[in-house]
Design a protein around this motif. Structure first.
Motif, mmCIF file in Angstrom:
data_model
loop_
_atom_site.group_PDB
_atom_site.id
_atom_site.type_symbol
_atom_site.label_atom_id
_atom_site.label_comp_id
_atom_site.label_asym_id
_atom_site.label_seq_id
_atom_site.Cartn_x
_atom_site.Cartn_y
_atom_site.Cartn_z
ATOM 1 N N ASP A 142 -60.087 11.259 38.415
ATOM 2 C CA ASP A 142 -59.223 12.327 38.898
ATOM 3 C C ASP A 142 -59.292 12.336 40.418
ATOM 4 O OD1 ASP A 142 -57.972 14.636 39.616
ATOM 5 O OD2 ASP A 142 -58.917 15.874 38.073
ATOM 6 N N THR A 143 -58.192 11.938 41.052
ATOM 7 C CA THR A 143 -58.211 11.774 42.507
ATOM 8 C C THR A 143 -58.227 13.117 43.239
ATOM 9 O OG1 THR A 143 -55.847 11.509 42.357
ATOM 10 C CG2 THR A 143 -57.126 9.491 42.622
ATOM 11 N N ARG A 144 -58.019 14.217 42.497
ATOM 12 C CA ARG A 144 -58.060 15.529 43.160
ATOM 13 C C ARG A 144 -59.485 15.950 43.463
ATOM 14 N NH1 ARG A 144 -55.003 18.556 38.613
ATOM 15 N NH2 ARG A 144 -56.450 17.159 37.588
ATOM 16 N N GLY A 145 -60.437 15.209 42.921
ATOM 17 C CA GLY A 145 -61.831 15.509 43.224
ATOM 18 C C GLY A 145 -62.475 16.376 42.158
ATOM 19 N N VAL A 146 -63.786 16.267 42.115
ATOM 20 C CA VAL A 146 -64.594 16.919 41.094
ATOM 21 C C VAL A 146 -65.091 18.259 41.624
ATOM 22 C CG1 VAL A 146 -66.799 16.648 39.873
ATOM 23 C CG2 VAL A 146 -65.361 14.640 40.308
ATOM 24 N N LYS A 147 -65.111 19.252 40.726
ATOM 25 C CA LYS A 147 -65.762 20.529 41.081
ATOM 26 C C LYS A 147 -67.181 20.461 40.543
ATOM 27 C CE LYS A 147 -61.747 23.519 40.705
ATOM 28 N NZ LYS A 147 -61.051 24.306 39.697
ATOM 29 N N ALA A 148 -68.158 20.756 41.402
ATOM 30 C CA ALA A 148 -69.560 20.671 40.978
ATOM 31 C C ALA A 148 -70.262 21.990 41.246
ATOM 32 C CB ALA A 148 -70.259 19.544 41.725
ATOM 33 N N SER A 149 -71.376 22.149 40.568
ATOM 34 C CA SER A 149 -72.153 23.377 40.746
ATOM 35 C C SER A 149 -73.631 23.051 40.562
ATOM 36 C CB SER A 149 -71.669 24.374 39.694
ATOM 37 O OG SER A 149 -72.483 25.489 39.691
ATOM 38 N N VAL A 150 -74.481 23.682 41.364
ATOM 39 C CA VAL A 150 -75.926 23.450 41.234
ATOM 40 C C VAL A 150 -76.403 24.096 39.941
ATOM 41 C CG1 VAL A 150 -78.199 23.909 42.246
ATOM 42 C CG2 VAL A 150 -76.277 23.262 43.725
ATOM 43 N N SER A 151 -77.141 23.339 39.155
ATOM 44 C CA SER A 151 -77.556 23.794 37.831
ATOM 45 C C SER A 151 -78.791 24.682 37.910
ATOM 46 C CB SER A 151 -77.871 22.569 36.965
ATOM 47 O OG SER A 151 -78.179 22.977 35.659
ATOM 48 N N SER A 152 -78.914 25.591 36.949
ATOM 49 C CA SER A 152 -80.164 26.354 36.839
ATOM 50 C C SER A 152 -81.221 25.533 36.085
ATOM 51 C CB SER A 152 -79.920 27.688 36.134
ATOM 52 O OG SER A 152 -79.584 27.459 34.789
ATOM 53 N N TRP A 153 -80.804 24.400 35.505
ATOM 54 C CA TRP A 153 -81.759 23.490 34.858
ATOM 55 C C TRP A 153 -82.271 22.495 35.884
ATOM 56 C CZ3 TRP A 153 -83.266 24.679 30.070
ATOM 57 C CH2 TRP A 153 -82.414 25.470 29.301
ATOM 58 N N SER A 154 -83.596 22.313 35.956
ATOM 59 C CA SER A 154 -84.155 21.337 36.910
ATOM 60 C C SER A 154 -84.174 19.959 36.278
ATOM 61 C CB SER A 154 -85.607 21.677 37.249
ATOM 62 O OG SER A 154 -85.687 22.970 37.729
ATOM 63 N N ARG A 155 -84.091 18.963 37.123
ATOM 64 C CA ARG A 155 -84.236 17.579 36.681
ATOM 65 C C ARG A 155 -85.689 17.379 36.230
ATOM 66 N NH1 ARG A 155 -82.123 12.911 34.720
ATOM 67 N NH2 ARG A 155 -83.231 11.157 35.603
ATOM 68 N N LEU A 156 -85.860 16.685 35.117
ATOM 69 C CA LEU A 156 -87.197 16.432 34.571
ATOM 70 C C LEU A 156 -88.060 15.666 35.562
ATOM 71 C CD1 LEU A 156 -86.353 15.078 31.047
ATOM 72 C CD2 LEU A 156 -88.006 16.890 31.517
ATOM 73 N N PRO A 157 -89.301 16.126 35.792
ATOM 74 C CA PRO A 157 -90.166 15.348 36.688
ATOM 75 C C PRO A 157 -90.692 14.086 36.013
ATOM 76 C CG PRO A 157 -91.343 17.268 35.867
ATOM 77 C CD PRO A 157 -89.948 17.356 35.304
ATOM 78 N N ASP A 158 -90.983 13.092 36.821
ATOM 79 C CA ASP A 158 -91.485 11.798 36.325
ATOM 80 C C ASP A 158 -92.744 11.968 35.484
ATOM 81 O OD1 ASP A 158 -91.369 8.773 36.556
ATOM 82 O OD2 ASP A 158 -93.363 9.145 37.386
ATOM 83 N N HIS A 159 -93.561 12.987 35.811
ATOM 84 C CA HIS A 159 -94.798 13.170 35.061
ATOM 85 C C HIS A 159 -94.589 13.946 33.757
ATOM 86 C CE1 HIS A 159 -94.625 16.664 37.828
ATOM 87 N NE2 HIS A 159 -95.115 17.308 36.795
ATOM 88 N N ALA A 160 -93.333 14.286 33.436
ATOM 89 C CA ALA A 160 -93.039 14.876 32.118
ATOM 90 C C ALA A 160 -92.341 13.812 31.267
ATOM 91 C CB ALA A 160 -92.174 16.115 32.265
ATOM 92 N N ILE A 161 -91.141 13.426 31.664
ATOM 93 C CA ILE A 161 -90.447 12.286 31.033
ATOM 94 C C ILE A 161 -89.866 11.466 32.174
ATOM 95 C CG2 ILE A 161 -88.599 11.519 29.512
ATOM 96 C CD1 ILE A 161 -88.778 14.115 27.972
ATOM 97 N N PRO A 162 -90.265 10.198 32.290
ATOM 98 C CA PRO A 162 -89.794 9.406 33.437
ATOM 99 C C PRO A 162 -88.270 9.238 33.439
ATOM 100 C CG PRO A 162 -91.435 8.177 32.144
ATOM 101 C CD PRO A 162 -91.153 9.446 31.408
ATOM 102 N N GLY A 163 -87.654 9.807 34.468
ATOM 103 C CA GLY A 163 -86.199 9.775 34.558
ATOM 104 C C GLY A 163 -85.662 8.501 35.186
ATOM 105 N N ARG A 164 -86.562 7.635 35.682
ATOM 106 C CA ARG A 164 -86.059 6.406 36.303
ATOM 107 C C ARG A 164 -85.597 5.414 35.238
ATOM 108 N NH1 ARG A 164 -90.559 6.536 38.844
ATOM 109 N NH2 ARG A 164 -89.581 5.981 40.801
ATOM 110 N N GLY A 165 -85.977 5.677 33.974
ATOM 111 C CA GLY A 165 -85.477 4.880 32.856
ATOM 112 C C GLY A 165 -84.432 5.684 32.105
ATOM 113 N N LYS A 166 -83.619 4.996 31.327
ATOM 114 C CA LYS A 166 -82.585 5.701 30.555
ATOM 115 C C LYS A 166 -83.136 5.999 29.166
ATOM 116 C CE LYS A 166 -78.078 4.884 30.767
ATOM 117 N NZ LYS A 166 -77.408 6.012 31.431
ATOM 118 N N ILE A 167 -84.049 6.960 29.114
ATOM 119 C CA ILE A 167 -84.744 7.266 27.870
ATOM 120 C C ILE A 167 -83.957 8.315 27.085
ATOM 121 C CG2 ILE A 167 -86.868 8.275 26.931
ATOM 122 C CD1 ILE A 167 -88.326 6.877 29.274
ATOM 123 N N THR A 168 -83.665 7.959 25.833
ATOM 124 C CA THR A 168 -82.777 8.770 25.000
ATOM 125 C C THR A 168 -83.136 10.253 25.018
ATOM 126 O OG1 THR A 168 -82.539 6.839 23.630
ATOM 127 C CG2 THR A 168 -81.885 8.910 22.651
#
Ligand code: PMP
Length: 323
Positions: A142-168
């Motif tokens: 969509d060339t009109r651009g994306v609407k984004a919003s900061v989430s109230s959910w935090s990104r998982l830390p590496d020491h909980a579930i490593p996010g650098r891999g694509k883990i299901t």
């Protein structure tokens, strides 16, 4: 916003899948409801795009060896024991593309998983399997651009579930953030890490431009080690655009001149607003996003010989003429 197809509507699934060592019709590639990976999320996947070349006969798979390497690295995190290396896994994918002989752009989904029916959530000593399926996909940008919003959910830390891999299993984090964003009436979420720094989108990496510098979170910032992200850093270097991989504060989102998401699914998607505030002057794409987007789309369509090495071409097999 670029979207993956909704497969509940019409199935764009291609006919054949690779399942437990051989190519079978997609409808026969099925697992037990007791499968460990289904119960506990003990799998990892890749998302790879194949673009139809200008010749109409070749599918150009984008950065295939990089995707198979990352998938095997995700498998390493899950202590998977699979009889594949980077190249033999890539060959399975190439063979399946040949077999399916797609007529349009495709999205390829390889998946490695703990295949046992086993009650203990553990990683070691399990039976690992590989499956691959693919579907046709369009270019929904969509060339009109994306609407984004900061989430109230935090990104998982590496020491909980490593996010650098694509883990299901970790994708419940992405799904919670995506749902919240859609409920708010925007297209995509921006997740902060545990320390309040900007990490990435729900299933895409994020770039900002400030004072002409292209900025993205570092790979130690609880982000997926995105292949499109890495590619864009390379393009920027070649274009002479200065880059920084560094921690990003939330307030920098509101001061950026430009911002875009990137990833296999979203490709390069300029962001028009964040939390209701226009990005820059509100006109998208901004000049740097535009330049990056042009190099990206020319590359994947096989129109930029400088980056031909990023593509694995797979030609549709022509049936041998009868004597
Ligand atoms: N972050 C997450 C969480 C993702 O799922 C994706 C999509 N694979 C990305 C970033 C972008 O990664 P890539 O460019 O390798 O597709």
């Amino acid at each position: 916003m670029s979207k993956l197809p909704d497969t509940t509507m019409t199935s764009p699934m291609l006919e054949y899948a690779f399942f437990e060592g051989r190519i079978v019709p997609f409808s026969e590639a099925k697992v037990s409801i007791g499968t460990h990976a289904l119960q506990y999320g003990t799998g990892a996947f890749a998302g790879i795009r194949g673009y139809l070349d200008q010749d109409g006969e070749t599918i150009n798979i984008f950065r295939l060896p990089d995707h198979t390497t990352r998938l095997l690295n995700s498998g390493k995190l899950l202590r998977c024991d699979l009889p594949f290396d980077r190249d033999s896994l890539a060959q399975v994918i190439v063979d399946l593309v040949e077999k399916n002989a797609p007529q349009s752009d495709i999205y390829i989904r390889p998946f490695i998983y703990k295949a046992n029916v086993q009650l203990t959530p553990r990683l070691k000593g399990m039976h690992d399997e590989l499956s691959v399926y693919m579907m046709s996909i369009g270019d929904y940008l969509d060339t009109r651009g994306v609407k984004a919003s900061v989430s109230s959910w935090s990104r998982l830390p590496d020491h909980a579930i490593p996010g650098r891999g694509k883990i299901t299993g970790s994708y419940i984090n992405a799904a919670l953030a995506k749902d919240e964003a859609e409920e708010k009436g925007v297209d995509e979420a921006i997740l902060l890490d545990q320390h309040g720094h900007v990490a990435e989108g729900s299933a895409c990496n994020l770039f900002l431009v400030r004072d002409g510098v292209l900025i993205t979170a570092p790979i130690t910032g609880d982000i997926l080690e995105g292949i499109t992200r890495r590619t864009i850093l390379m393009f920027a270097k070649d274009l002479g655009i200065p880059t920084q991989e560094r921690e990003i504060d939330r307030s920098e989102l509101y001061l950026a001149e430009e911002a875009f998401f990137c990833g296999t699914g979203v490709q390069v998607a300029p962001i028009a607003s964040i939390d209701g505030r226009p990005v820059g002057n509100g006109h998208v794409p901004g000049p740097i996003s535009k330049q990056i987007g042009e190099v990206f789309f020319n590359t994947v369509r096989g129109k930029d010989p400088r980056y031909a090495h990023l593509l694995t071409p797979v030609r549709r097999k022509v049936a041998a003429p009868a004597d």
